[in-house]
Enzyme design. Structure first.
Site, PDB file in Angstrom:
ATOM      1  N   ASP A   1      35.977  42.433  38.214  1.00  0.00           N
ATOM      2  CA  ASP A   1      36.139  43.677  38.979  1.00  0.00           C
ATOM      3  C   ASP A   1      37.430  43.558  39.805  1.00  0.00           C
ATOM      4  O   ASP A   1      38.338  42.833  39.406  1.00  0.00           O
ATOM      5  CB  ASP A   1      34.885  43.940  39.824  1.00  0.00           C
ATOM      6  CG  ASP A   1      34.669  45.428  40.068  1.00  0.00           C
ATOM      7  OD1 ASP A   1      35.587  46.059  40.619  1.00  0.00           O
ATOM      8  OD2 ASP A   1      33.600  45.957  39.728  1.00  0.00           O
TER       9      ASP A   1
ATOM     10  N   HIS B   1      40.438  44.184  37.985  1.00  0.00           N
ATOM     11  CA  HIS B   1      40.747  45.607  38.138  1.00  0.00           C
ATOM     12  C   HIS B   1      41.859  45.859  39.145  1.00  0.00           C
ATOM     13  O   HIS B   1      42.043  46.982  39.600  1.00  0.00           O
ATOM     14  CB  HIS B   1      39.486  46.384  38.513  1.00  0.00           C
ATOM     15  CG  HIS B   1      38.442  46.394  37.434  1.00  0.00           C
ATOM     16  ND1 HIS B   1      37.245  47.069  37.551  1.00  0.00           N
ATOM     17  CD2 HIS B   1      38.413  45.818  36.208  1.00  0.00           C
ATOM     18  CE1 HIS B   1      36.529  46.896  36.440  1.00  0.00           C
ATOM     19  NE2 HIS B   1      37.208  46.137  35.614  1.00  0.00           N
TER      20      HIS B   1
END
Ligand SMILES: *[C@@H]1O[C@H](CO)[C@@H](O)[C@H](O)[C@H]1NC(C)=O
Length: 391
Positions: free
Chosen positions: A217, A240
């Site tokens: 993430d 991310h």
């Protein structure tokens, strides 16, 4: 008599200074019963080391020697009687591999209401793979535990710490002031769900330096109420990217301001530098943000503002973000985009982005010019800006 009195006073002073200047007391967790075999439960030994260090009137050190120490959830709670506790770790702390043990407890290692704690060295092994598999195969799994959380604490230093395979977020800083992290390494699979590297919220004066984060993430996520955050020399990927937001999840929310993200490398990440808000009303904002000197290597969305976040179209359709985004500078951002649109400003129609500045931005897509896309975004560009600015 006078002679004797002064000798006595001198002796008392000597004892006082010797104890004040003495080496900090050290509590070795092995002496307190911890076992370096990776499976005996060492939770009580760590708690007893913490209690002694925290109750000490003088600076104290907790030492974790080499080897592997199995720990269940541990809350290192203050307030303490001194504000100079060092936790010096040569070994590895291992979480339960059965995610049911700590999966619902929110966090694994929690520091709360402490002032003046340094964690130096060590590996934290969150053993999250079982929970990730559960989350990606069926529902009904626990949310998972953050590996290391600092809550309502001040004057924290974390250096040369490695966090592996957290169930959920690796490191969380929540409600803290004056936190320095350096030489932090985060490693988790690029597909692991919700394993953000470092998450900061409701905190001020936090610095993150010289760190390397690869995870499933956000490498670093910045939540509501973050002010005076400095990030420098961070390598991100997989992951991310570095994200301000998601903001605007709540209607009443503190804003984010004065964030510097300097000298970063993003390799194969979903995003580079992102600001993201839910597409629904909220009192929050994001302003005075500087993204400076970033290298993008095959990044899907190198520069992105997304104010229309609405997962599964739930709770926001037809609504608009009221998070005001202003004074955001992108300076010396270069490299390659993995998609054609390398610069995307998708702002709120009701509260457009203002004073966005692009300075010396050069992003390419497959050796060609990439594209820029703007919705409700105003600002300026200077220097060489490729793709051509749409502001
Ligand atoms: C912004 O934050 C930095 C630390 O990251 C701090 O040194 C500086 O004083 C802050 N600026 C303002 C205007 O508060």
């Amino acid at each position: 008599m006078a002679y004797h009195t002064s000798t006595l006073v001198f002796a008392l002073f000597s004892i006082f200074f010797a104890s004040a200047l003495a080496d900090p007391t050290t509590y070795n967790v092995v002496s307190l019963g911890a076992k370096a075999d990776g499976k005996s439960d060492s939770t009580e030994a760590f708690l007893s080391a913490w209690k002694s260090a925290c109750d000490s009137e003088n600076p104290a050190t907790i030492y974790v020697p080499a080897g592997s120490f199995y720990l269940q959830q541990v809350a290192f709670s203050g307030p303490c009687k001194n504000n100079a506790i060092i936790i010096s770790i040569d070994g590895t702390l291992v979480a339960p591999s059965d995610y049911k043990v700590i999966g619902n407890s929110g966090n694994w290692l929690l520091f709360e209401h402490v002032d003046g704690v340094t964690i130096s060295g060590g590996i934290l092994d969150g053993q999250g793979t079982g929970l990730w598999a559960c989350k990606t195969s069926d529902g009904g799994c626990p949310k998972g535990a953050t590996t290391l959380e600092f809550s309502n604490s001040n004057n924290i230093v974390v250096s040369d710490l490695t966090s592996l395979n957290s169930q959920m977020f690796h490191i969380v800083v929540n409600g803290c002031q004056n936190v320095q992290m350096q030489g932090v390494k985060v490693t988790a699979d690029g597909n692991s769900p919700n394993t953000d590297g470092i998450h900061v919220q409701s905190s001020s004066t936090v610095t993150i330096l010289n760190s390397k984060i690869g995870t499933g993430d956000d490498c670093i996520s910045i939540g509501p109420g973050t002010t005076n955050l400095w990030i420098e020399n961070v390598a991100c990927g997989p992951g991310h990217g570095i994200s301000i937001g998601s903001l605007g999840k709540e209607q009443e929310e503190a804003g984010v301001q004065n964030v510097t993200v300097k000298t970063t490398t993003f390799t194969g990440t979903q995003n580079g530098v992102r600001i993201k808000s839910w597409g629904r009303p909220s009192s929050g904002f994001a302003r005075n943000i500087l993204f400076q000197h970033a290298l993008m290597v095959n990044v899907k969305n190198p520069i992105i503002i997304d104010q229309n976040y609405c997962p599964n179209n739930k709770g926001c359709p037809g609504q608009d973000s009221s998070i005001k985004i202003s004074d955001v500078t992108y300076q010396d951002i270069h490299g390659t985009s993995a998609t054609e649109v390398a610069v995307k400003f998708d702002c709120s129609s009701g509260d457009p982005c203002s004073n966005i500045r692009l300075e010396d931005v050069k992003l390419t897509y497959q050796n060609q010019a990439a594209e820029a896309s703007c919705n409700h975004a105003a600002g300026t560009s200077s220097g060489v800006v490729q793709p051509t600015s749409c502001l």
